[in-house]
Design a protein around this motif. Structure first.
Motif, PDB file in Angstrom:
ATOM      1  N   ALA A   1       0.833  -1.211   0.000  1.00 27.07           N
ATOM      2  CA  ALA A   1       0.000   0.000   0.000  1.00 27.07           C
ATOM      3  C   ALA A   1       0.864   1.255   0.000  1.00 27.07           C
ATOM      4  CB  ALA A   1      -0.939  -0.019   1.205  1.00 27.07           C
ATOM      5  N   ALA A   2       1.897   1.254   0.854  1.00 28.60           N
ATOM      6  CA  ALA A   2       2.787   2.418   0.898  1.00 28.60           C
ATOM      7  C   ALA A   2       3.538   2.580  -0.420  1.00 28.60           C
ATOM      8  CB  ALA A   2       3.767   2.280   2.064  1.00 28.60           C
ATOM      9  N   LEU A   3       3.970   1.458  -0.996  1.00 28.45           N
ATOM     10  CA  LEU A   3       4.735   1.516  -2.246  1.00 28.45           C
ATOM     11  C   LEU A   3       3.872   2.002  -3.400  1.00 28.45           C
ATOM     12  CD1 LEU A   3       7.415   0.963  -3.678  1.00 28.45           C
ATOM     13  CD2 LEU A   3       6.639  -1.397  -4.036  1.00 28.45           C
ATOM     14  N   MET A   4       2.607   1.604  -3.425  1.00 22.87           N
ATOM     15  CA  MET A   4       1.718   2.055  -4.493  1.00 22.87           C
ATOM     16  C   MET A   4       1.601   3.576  -4.503  1.00 22.87           C
ATOM     17  SD  MET A   4      -1.141  -0.916  -3.968  1.00 22.87           S
ATOM     18  CE  MET A   4      -2.431  -0.165  -4.923  1.00 22.87           C
ATOM     19  N   VAL A   5       1.437   4.162  -3.339  1.00 19.22           N
ATOM     20  CA  VAL A   5       1.336   5.620  -3.266  1.00 19.22           C
ATOM     21  C   VAL A   5       2.667   6.261  -3.626  1.00 19.22           C
ATOM     22  CG1 VAL A   5       0.854   7.581  -1.748  1.00 19.22           C
ATOM     23  CG2 VAL A   5      -0.490   5.478  -1.530  1.00 19.22           C
ATOM     24  N   HIS A   6       3.755   5.676  -3.145  1.00 20.71           N
ATOM     25  CA  HIS A   6       5.082   6.216  -3.451  1.00 20.71           C
ATOM     26  C   HIS A   6       5.349   6.189  -4.955  1.00 20.71           C
ATOM     27  CE1 HIS A   6       9.306   7.192  -2.732  1.00 20.71           C
ATOM     28  NE2 HIS A   6       9.613   6.249  -3.598  1.00 20.71           N
ATOM     29  N   HIS A   7       5.039   5.068  -5.584  1.00 19.06           N
ATOM     30  CA  HIS A   7       5.289   4.952  -7.022  1.00 19.06           C
ATOM     31  C   HIS A   7       4.415   5.939  -7.801  1.00 19.06           C
ATOM     32  CE1 HIS A   7       6.447   2.937 -10.757  1.00 19.06           C
ATOM     33  NE2 HIS A   7       5.190   3.130 -11.133  1.00 19.06           N
ATOM     34  N   ALA A   8       3.177   6.126  -7.364  1.00 17.53           N
ATOM     35  CA  ALA A   8       2.288   7.052  -8.066  1.00 17.53           C
ATOM     36  C   ALA A   8       2.843   8.471  -8.048  1.00 17.53           C
ATOM     37  CB  ALA A   8       0.903   7.019  -7.431  1.00 17.53           C
ATOM     38  N   ASN A   9       3.554   8.821  -6.983  1.00 13.09           N
ATOM     39  CA  ASN A   9       4.056  10.185  -6.853  1.00 13.09           C
ATOM     40  C   ASN A   9       5.479  10.354  -7.373  1.00 13.09           C
ATOM     41  OD1 ASN A   9       2.138  12.072  -5.088  1.00 13.09           O
ATOM     42  ND2 ASN A   9       1.876   9.946  -4.400  1.00 13.09           N
ATOM     43  N   TYR A  10       6.306   9.305  -7.264  1.00  9.66           N
ATOM     44  CA  TYR A  10       7.732   9.468  -7.589  1.00  9.66           C
ATOM     45  C   TYR A  10       8.250   8.478  -8.628  1.00  9.66           C
ATOM     46  CZ  TYR A  10       7.534  12.108  -3.210  1.00  9.66           C
ATOM     47  OH  TYR A  10       7.193  12.994  -2.235  1.00  9.66           O
ATOM     48  N   GLY A  11       7.534   7.400  -8.877  1.00 11.60           N
ATOM     49  CA  GLY A  11       8.063   6.384  -9.773  1.00 11.60           C
ATOM     50  C   GLY A  11       7.522   6.427 -11.174  1.00 11.60           C
ATOM     51  N   ARG A  12       6.568   7.295 -11.420  1.00 11.04           N
ATOM     52  CA  ARG A  12       5.885   7.358 -12.695  1.00 11.04           C
ATOM     53  C   ARG A  12       6.103   8.726 -13.309  1.00 11.04           C
ATOM     54  NH1 ARG A  12       0.444   5.547 -10.960  1.00 11.04           N
ATOM     55  NH2 ARG A  12      -0.309   7.671 -10.926  1.00 11.04           N
ATOM     56  N   PRO A  13       6.240   8.831 -14.630  1.00 12.46           N
ATOM     57  CA  PRO A  13       6.359  10.162 -15.243  1.00 12.46           C
ATOM     58  C   PRO A  13       5.153  11.022 -14.907  1.00 12.46           C
ATOM     59  CG  PRO A  13       6.874   8.434 -16.843  1.00 12.46           C
ATOM     60  CD  PRO A  13       6.326   7.748 -15.633  1.00 12.46           C
ATOM     61  N   ASN A  14       5.410  12.288 -14.681  1.00 10.82           N
ATOM     62  CA  ASN A  14       4.343  13.237 -14.353  1.00 10.82           C
ATOM     63  C   ASN A  14       4.587  14.519 -15.145  1.00 10.82           C
ATOM     64  OD1 ASN A  14       2.274  14.709 -13.228  1.00 10.82           O
ATOM     65  ND2 ASN A  14       3.139  14.791 -11.165  1.00 10.82           N
ATOM     66  N   PRO A  15       4.307  14.491 -16.462  1.00 10.64           N
ATOM     67  CA  PRO A  15       4.702  15.598 -17.341  1.00 10.64           C
ATOM     68  C   PRO A  15       4.122  16.946 -16.953  1.00 10.64           C
ATOM     69  CG  PRO A  15       4.008  13.684 -18.623  1.00 10.64           C
ATOM     70  CD  PRO A  15       3.645  13.412 -17.195  1.00 10.64           C
ATOM     71  N   ASP A  16       2.870  16.988 -16.470  1.00 11.03           N
ATOM     72  CA  ASP A  16       2.274  18.296 -16.186  1.00 11.03           C
ATOM     73  C   ASP A  16       2.503  18.757 -14.756  1.00 11.03           C
ATOM     74  OD1 ASP A  16       0.567  16.718 -14.709  1.00 11.03           O
ATOM     75  OD2 ASP A  16      -1.160  17.002 -16.021  1.00 11.03           O
ATOM     76  N   GLY A  17       3.130  17.929 -13.937  1.00 14.01           N
ATOM     77  CA  GLY A  17       3.475  18.340 -12.584  1.00 14.01           C
ATOM     78  C   GLY A  17       2.318  18.424 -11.615  1.00 14.01           C
ATOM     79  N   THR A  18       1.147  17.939 -12.008  1.00  9.61           N
ATOM     80  CA  THR A  18      -0.010  17.967 -11.103  1.00  9.61           C
ATOM     81  C   THR A  18       0.230  17.045  -9.914  1.00  9.61           C
ATOM     82  OG1 THR A  18      -1.499  18.404 -12.943  1.00  9.61           O
ATOM     83  CG2 THR A  18      -2.496  17.544 -10.932  1.00  9.61           C
ATOM     84  N   LYS A  19      -0.128  17.530  -8.731  1.00 16.25           N
ATOM     85  CA  LYS A  19       0.021  16.701  -7.541  1.00 16.25           C
ATOM     86  C   LYS A  19      -0.787  15.419  -7.699  1.00 16.25           C
ATOM     87  CE  LYS A  19      -1.182  16.434  -2.649  1.00 16.25           C
ATOM     88  NZ  LYS A  19      -1.851  17.101  -1.514  1.00 16.25           N
ATOM     89  N   VAL A  20      -0.163  14.292  -7.452  1.00 16.87           N
ATOM     90  CA  VAL A  20      -0.858  13.005  -7.523  1.00 16.87           C
ATOM     91  C   VAL A  20      -1.492  12.677  -6.177  1.00 16.87           C
ATOM     92  CG1 VAL A  20      -0.620  10.533  -7.956  1.00 16.87           C
ATOM     93  CG2 VAL A  20       0.662  12.186  -9.348  1.00 16.87           C
ATOM     94  N   GLY A  21      -0.710  12.760  -5.127  1.00 13.05           N
ATOM     95  CA  GLY A  21      -1.239  12.550  -3.789  1.00 13.05           C
ATOM     96  C   GLY A  21      -1.455  11.088  -3.448  1.00 13.05           C
ATOM     97  N   GLY A  22      -2.196  10.876  -2.408  1.00 12.08           N
ATOM     98  CA  GLY A  22      -2.404   9.549  -1.852  1.00 12.08           C
ATOM     99  C   GLY A  22      -2.418   9.650  -0.343  1.00 12.08           C
ATOM    100  N   HIS A  23      -2.699   8.586   0.329  1.00 10.94           N
ATOM    101  CA  HIS A  23      -2.892   8.642   1.775  1.00 10.94           C
ATOM    102  C   HIS A  23      -2.194   7.463   2.426  1.00 10.94           C
ATOM    103  CE1 HIS A  23      -6.246  10.915  -0.044  1.00 10.94           C
ATOM    104  NE2 HIS A  23      -6.031  11.738   0.957  1.00 10.94           N
ATOM    105  N   GLN A  24      -0.870   7.554   2.514  1.00 14.56           N
ATOM    106  CA  GLN A  24      -0.124   6.460   3.127  1.00 14.56           C
ATOM    107  C   GLN A  24      -0.487   6.292   4.592  1.00 14.56           C
ATOM    108  OE1 GLN A  24       3.703   8.014   1.884  1.00 14.56           O
ATOM    109  NE2 GLN A  24       4.038   6.285   0.493  1.00 14.56           N
ATOM    110  N   ALA A  25      -0.635   7.396   5.317  1.00 13.21           N
ATOM    111  CA  ALA A  25      -0.931   7.296   6.750  1.00 13.21           C
ATOM    112  C   ALA A  25      -2.329   6.759   6.997  1.00 13.21           C
ATOM    113  CB  ALA A  25      -0.767   8.669   7.402  1.00 13.21           C
ATOM    114  N   SER A  26      -3.316   7.270   6.260  1.00 11.06           N
ATOM    115  CA  SER A  26      -4.688   6.799   6.454  1.00 11.06           C
ATOM    116  C   SER A  26      -4.844   5.348   6.027  1.00 11.06           C
ATOM    117  CB  SER A  26      -5.656   7.676   5.650  1.00 11.06           C
ATOM    118  OG  SER A  26      -5.675   8.992   6.148  1.00 11.06           O
TER     119      SER A  26
END
Length: 801
Positions: free
Chosen positions: A42-67
């Protein structure tokens, strides 16, 4: 952390002073391995969504690792131990990554999706029935709605068991964030008598005591528990884990429990983040008894022991879940104490709601949780204990073929093309609606699948006759002396055979009930045809639940009635104006605004057919009126088109009620289209007659469904006006249009864009007020005289004057 706790019997202790395990050691160890892998994924999925995947437009992806982390143990205990086949679970919105990680380990989600959280075509931010690739029971996202959805689904299960003999053994579970209990719709549902005593309903509150911007005061939990208990729920706690409970049984244990119970949540969150040497004196607080209770605990172990809450102790959770099952004949709520961010470096931080772990923290977490460094997305070796546990859980939950559902083809085939209803004289669409339901009750194979509901407005929305015929649903037969006086006066019999569910005054409950009964085919294997009524101005009060049901793919019919300023004496607070626009704009919805009894019957039957089309069907909104309409106004169109063609066009969205081609107009007379809906058709017809006498060739377009017309136009065709050519033929494409509507004027203004024709939009764009109907029509310029004036202005424009 203060609560009103019902103490369970003191546990037996093992040789190490820890409460004796109720699970075999091998199973307990395997469950722990599983929950650690779930936390990691679960933590890795959020991490990859924000840092492991290209994000050309720079829009915040977010996620809720703590929740997500605070729910890991609860979801692990449910899916890998407690749940049975057919149980339905609503997952807290922010725990979406945990749910998907579990589905992956159970073999129900391909590995390739783990890297697609919040990506197009991938895993949704919040669990979605209609958009996620794995099987989601209840969509969640708008907080509070996912909490109550299983309650209304449980009501649907109770109804199906009483009417169709459906098994009532499935359990309905809601995983609720504690901050969701701030939502008013939660308490509207809990307090509604229709939901009293629901069997097999379980809520688990993730009591991590943090919301987006604050730490929740501790006294709140005690108040919430009392509210549930006073509402007839069984209240259980999973407050402390086995290690803390063992300390409480030592000398000095009671002062230690009292110290933890009475500390403020903010202090507790701060203490569990401290190193042991700093934590000890602050916890002891100069109390020698507390110091004695923890004296032999190494400093290194102290933070983890203090954080040993029941919501993260699998054996404690499994024990409390078993207690919930021991009394399934009333709803149960478990308050599971958790730590937001459990197992993560940000655990307990007051602002960790949207915090993301850094690359260094993720690397440390992988090592701490034992995830393989060479394959960070790995599941378990099938031969390992954890792998065997996953396989056994998958076989238990999904290994049996689904029970056969009643065939929908037979239900759809039972829907007639028409209903025998009075179509002469004066009648309103609301009155016709009540008569139509009476006819439906008489159709074998169809009537028994119809269930109606209303938020305390059944009589005033013409459901009384239907209810007299079918009764009010109740879990048991109620003799007349037990029923409310109003039921006796109305001859409403209450019992398991009833087909109407009377709600309290809550539009949120209305739309949530319609949504869950409208998903009964998918959730409990029994198709139902839910029909609800609501005062049209109060559709907006239930809009959040209305949208929730549409987003979830529910199929049902809702009649908003009475509507508009046509409800003249009631005043502005009861006069709806924006609902026609909602009918056009809300996804997964059809809407009709009929004028004549015949149109209403056709629209209602179309709504039933939509309910039977589980793949392509939609919910249906009928905007009705109490205004009596001369049914003879329909005769010219009926003679010209015939009943079958008129029905086809009415269901397409509209037809030419008055067609200039039926008259001997001057060949050079200017053509004007008067487009109207619902209660204002008589004004449109009278205005057209006046204009014709003055040399203007006026058509009246009766728009039975602006929604369907708009969709047909947007779908396109050869030429700009071709999709609506039966309504506006090519030789009239540029004729000016006057739209008139008992609603916001913009709802029909798009007609001018079909072929670029000039358009004048008449409607209600201000709040209404009390008065006679004619006075209000005149005030808002939707009366005959105003339509005529707009028609003359349009004719002058057509003539170039």
């Amino acid at each position: 952390m203060t609560t009103t706790r019902q103490r369970r019997q003191a546990p037996e202790l093992d040789a190490d002073g820890i409460p004796a395990a109720r699970l075999a050691p091998e199973l307990a160890e395997a469950l722990d391995h599983v929950q650690r892998r779930v936390l990691w994924l679960a933590a890795l999925m959020v991490h990859h969504a924000n840092y492991g995947r290209p994000n050309p437009d720079g829009t915040k992806v977010g996620g809720h690792q703590a929740s997500s982390a605070s729910m890991v143990s609860i979801l692990t205990a449910l899916y890998f131990h407690h749940l049975r086949p057919g149980d339905r679970v609503a997952v807290k919105p922010h725990a979406s990554p945990v749910f998907h990680a579990i589905q992956y380990l159970l073999g129900k989600l391909p590995r390739s999706y783990l890297t697609t959280l919040r990506a197009y075509g991938g895993l949704q931010s919040y669990p979605s029935r209609t958009k996620d690739p794995d099987a989601v029971d209840f969509s969640t996202g708008s907080v509070g709605l996912g909490a109550v959805a299983p309650a209304f689904a449980a009501l649907a299960g109770r109804y199906a068991a009483a009417h169709f003999g459906a098994p009532d053994t499935r359990r309905f579970v809601a995983l609720v964030g504690d901050a969701e209990l701030d939502e008013g719709n939660v308490w509207e549902a809990i307090l509604d008598p229709a939901l009293e005593g629901l069997e097999n309903l379980l809520w688990i509150v993730d009591l991590n005591r943090q919301s987006l911007d604050r730490v929740v005061p501790g006294i709140r939990a005690a108040r919430l528990m009392r509210l549930f208990a006073d509402s007839g729920w069984r209240v259980l706690e999973a407050k402390y884990g086995r290690r803390l409970r063992a300390l409480f049984e030592r000398d000095g244990g009671e002062p230690l429990r009292r110290r933890i119970d009475e500390m403020r949540n903010e202090e507790y969150q701060a203490l569990i983040r401290l190193p042991g040497p700093e934590l000890r004196p602050r916890l002891v607080a100069d109390d020698p008894a507390v110091a004695a209770a923890i004296a032999d605990l190494p400093d290194a172990d102290l933070p983890a022991v203090l954080a040993n809450l029941g919501g993260h102790d699998l054996e404690e959770l499994i024990d409390v879940l078993a207690l919930a099952d021991a009394e399934p004949r009333r709803p149960t709520v478990i308050f599971a104490y958790t730590i937001k961010g459990w197992g993560l470096p940000i655990a307990g931080h007051p602002l960790n709601h949207s915090q993301l772990l850094s690359a260094e923290q993720i690397a440390g977490l992988r090592e701490a949780l034992g995830a393989p460094a060479d394959d960070e997305w790995a599941a378990f070796d099938p031969a390992s204990p954890a792998g065997r546990l996953c396989a056994a859980a998958a076989a238990r939950l999904y290994g049996q073929p689904a029970a056969a559902r009643p065939p929908l083809a037979a239900l759809a085939a039972s829907i007639p093309a028409d209903l025998e209803l009075p179509t002469t004289g004066q009648t309103s669409t609301q009155e016709t609606f009540g008569r139509a339901l009476m006819r439906l009750a008489e159709i074998p194979g169809l009537g028994e699948r119809v269930v109606t509901t209303s938020p305390d407005v059944s009589v005033s929305t013409n459901l009384a006759g239907w209810i007299n015929k079918t009764g009010v649903f109740a879990p048991r037969d109620e003799p007349d002396f037990e029923s409310a006086e109003v039921y006796r006066l109305l001859r409403w019999k209450r019992g398991p055979a009833g087909q109407h569910i009377e709600l309290g005054i809550s539009e949120m409950n209305l739309f949530m009930l319609l949504a869950m009964f409208g998903l009964a085919h998918e959730l409990i294997g029994e198709p139902m045809l839910p029909i609800g009524t609501v005062y049209d101005p109060f559709v907006c009060r239930g809009l959040d639940a209305f949208i929730y049901g549409l987003y979830s793919g529910a199929k049902y019919i809702v009649a908003g009635t009475p509507s508009g300023i046509t409800l003249a004496p009631e005043g502005g607070a009861h006069q709806s104006t924006v609902t026609p626009s909602l009918g056009i704009e809300l996804p997964n919805l059809l809407s009709f605004e009929p004028c004549f009894a015949q149109e209403l019957a056709w629209a209602l039957l179309e709504g039933l057919r939509q309910c039977c089309d589980r793949e392509g069907g939609r919910a249906t909104y009928l905007r009705l009126s109490t205004r009596p309409i001369d049914q003879g106004l329909l005769e010219p169109a009926l003679r010209r088109l015939g009943a079958d063609e008129l029905r086809r066009q009415a269901l397409l969205g509209g037809y030419r009620l008055i067609d200039r081609r039926d008259y001997d107009d001057h060949p050079r007379a200017p053509v004007v289209q008067i487009a109207a809906s619902g209660a204002l058709i008589p004004e449109a017809v009278a205005a057209a007659a006046y204009l014709r006498r003055e040399g203007v060739a006026a058509n009246v377009l009766n728009l039975t469904s602006a929604r369907r017309l708009y969709e047909r136009w947007r779908a396109g065709g050869p030429g700009p006006a071709a999709p609506l050519a039966w309504l506006i033929p090519p030789d009239e494409a540029r004729a000016p249009i006057v739209t008139v509507h008992d609603g916001a004027s913009h709802a029909l203004a798009w007609l001018g864009g079909v072929s670029g024709a000039p358009l004048t939009a008449l409607g209600v764009d201000r709040f209404g007020q009390s008065g006679a109907r004619d006075d209000l029509y005149r005030l808002f310029q939707i009366d005959v005289e105003s339509i005529v004036a707009a028609g003359f202005a349009a004719a002058d424009l057509a003539l170039g004057v």
